[in-house]
Design an enzyme around this catalytic site. Structure first.
Site, mmCIF file in Angstrom:
data_model
loop_
_atom_site.group_PDB
_atom_site.id
_atom_site.type_symbol
_atom_site.label_atom_id
_atom_site.label_comp_id
_atom_site.label_asym_id
_atom_site.label_seq_id
_atom_site.Cartn_x
_atom_site.Cartn_y
_atom_site.Cartn_z
ATOM 1 N N GLU A 1 1.845 -3.865 5.682
ATOM 2 C CA GLU A 1 0.924 -3.481 4.619
ATOM 3 C C GLU A 1 1.301 -4.156 3.313
ATOM 4 O O GLU A 1 0.930 -3.694 2.231
ATOM 5 C CB GLU A 1 0.915 -1.959 4.440
ATOM 6 N N ILE B 1 0.856 -1.191 0.000
ATOM 7 C CA ILE B 1 0.000 0.000 0.000
ATOM 8 C C ILE B 1 0.897 1.249 0.000
ATOM 9 O O ILE B 1 1.800 1.379 0.831
ATOM 10 C CB ILE B 1 -0.914 0.005 1.240
#
Length: 350
Positions: free
Chosen positions: A255, A213
């Site tokens: 992430e 991300i």
């Protein structure tokens, strides 16, 4: 016995008459006809008595003993063995005795033997009754123990089922990311190794996508970690919805996600990566009631078609390098690692 009595009675009768005849010999009575008739009658009566009295005497004596035998047999039949027949010289062997006395002695012996046998039988019956009672008690005990064992077995089976279920849950937990409920890093690498070995034997390709991300730290710092968790959950759902049966989506870092695509060519992997990047770019992530966020992802892709003499770790390393290239060349893009030329390029569709 009758013969002996007859001889005795004959002597007792004839001796007195012989004495009388001797005394009346050469006397006036010898010529008296009435005296002769009386003497003849006396002799006849004596002879009749000699013939009859011994039998009657024996019958009387035998009847008395037979009555004793009858009473004795009645007592024995009723179970009374203590009152034996009264006999002289009970301890002798019976030689030279009359038959009735021998019979009475044998009857006493039989009564003693019957008493001994009955006592033995009663003792055997008593022992048998005690044995049956003991067996009954043992049977009750074994029945109770068996019931306890069955209950324990049921408890063990239930406990085993619970432990097996707990073990399966632990295995699932050990292979599942607790936040997103998709595969974790451990599950990802174990699955990749199994697929790698299977595809190598069949010379089939394998592709790997690594996603990260963009600027995720800014979301956590701005909206908090709870908002960041919502983004992680929704991204995991997007990746999971774009997998096929046999593919594996996993969260391998904070992430960072990975999507393993067995038996998938580079062109097919690029299509999957482009679809995921586009969905994430267009999605509005609702962080709470008053905040929304737009998120993008950077993706690195690598496909290995020739798996001979290739380490599975190289697949991950190549895809990770492609991801690093995307992150440092503008983000929100897809980079492809070419294992033949060891070069990295941007996907045309990105």
């Amino acid at each position: 016995m009758v013969s002996r009595l007859r001889a005795v009675f004959l002597l007792l009768v004839l001796v007195p008459q012989a004495v009388i005849f001797q005394m009346t010999k050469s006397s006036p009575l010898e010529a008296d006809k009435y005296f002769g008739q009386a003497a003849a009658i006396a002799l006849a009566v004596s002879l009749l008595l000699v013939l009859a009295l011994p039998g009657l005497t024996v019958e009387w004596l035998a009847g008395k003993r037979l009555m004793q035998l009858r009473q004795f047999c009645s007592q024995v039949r009723q179970g009374n063995y203590r009152q034996l027949l009264a006999l002289p010289n009970e301890s002798c062997d019976g030689d030279g005795e009359e038959e009735l006395t021998v019979l009475m002695r044998d009857m006493n012996w039989m009564a003693r033997q019957i008493e001994v046998r009955e006592n033995d039988l009663q003792k055997a019956v008593s022992d048998l009754s005690q044995s049956r009672q003991h067996i009954g008690e043992q049977n009750k005990y074994l029945t109770a123990v068996n019931a306890e064992l069955l209950a324990t077995q049921q408890q063990l089976e239930q406990r085993t089922t619970e432990l097996e279920e707990a073990c399966r849950n632990m295995q699932v937990m050990a292979m599942t990311d607790p936040l997103t409920s998709i595969a974790n890093r451990r599950c990802f690498f174990e699955t990749m190794e199994r697929n790698f070995a299977a595809l190598m034997c069949n010379c089939r390709p394998i592709s790997l996508l690594i996603l990260d991300i963009d600027r995720f730290k800014m979301i956590n710092d701005t909206y908090g970690h709870q908002a960041g968790d919502k983004v992680l959950l929704e991204l995991a759902e997007i990746i999971q919805n774009n997998t096929r049966e046999g593919d594996l989506a996993a969260r391998i870092g904070g992430e960072e996600y990975a999507l393993l695509l067995p038996d998938t060519s580079l062109q097919e992997a690029k299509v999957v990566a482009g679809r995921i990047r586009a969905i994430v770019q267009e999605r509005v992530f609702v962080l709470d009631e008053s905040h929304q966020a737009f998120v993008t992802v950077s993706i690195g892709v690598c496909t290995l078609a020739k798996l001979i003499c290739v380490d599975r770790n190289k697949l991950y390393h190549y895809a990770d390098q492609a991801l690093y290239h995307s992150k440092h060349n503008g983000r929100n893009r897809i980079s492809i690692y070419d294992p033949d030329t060891h070069s990295i390029g941007r996907a045309e569709s990105a």
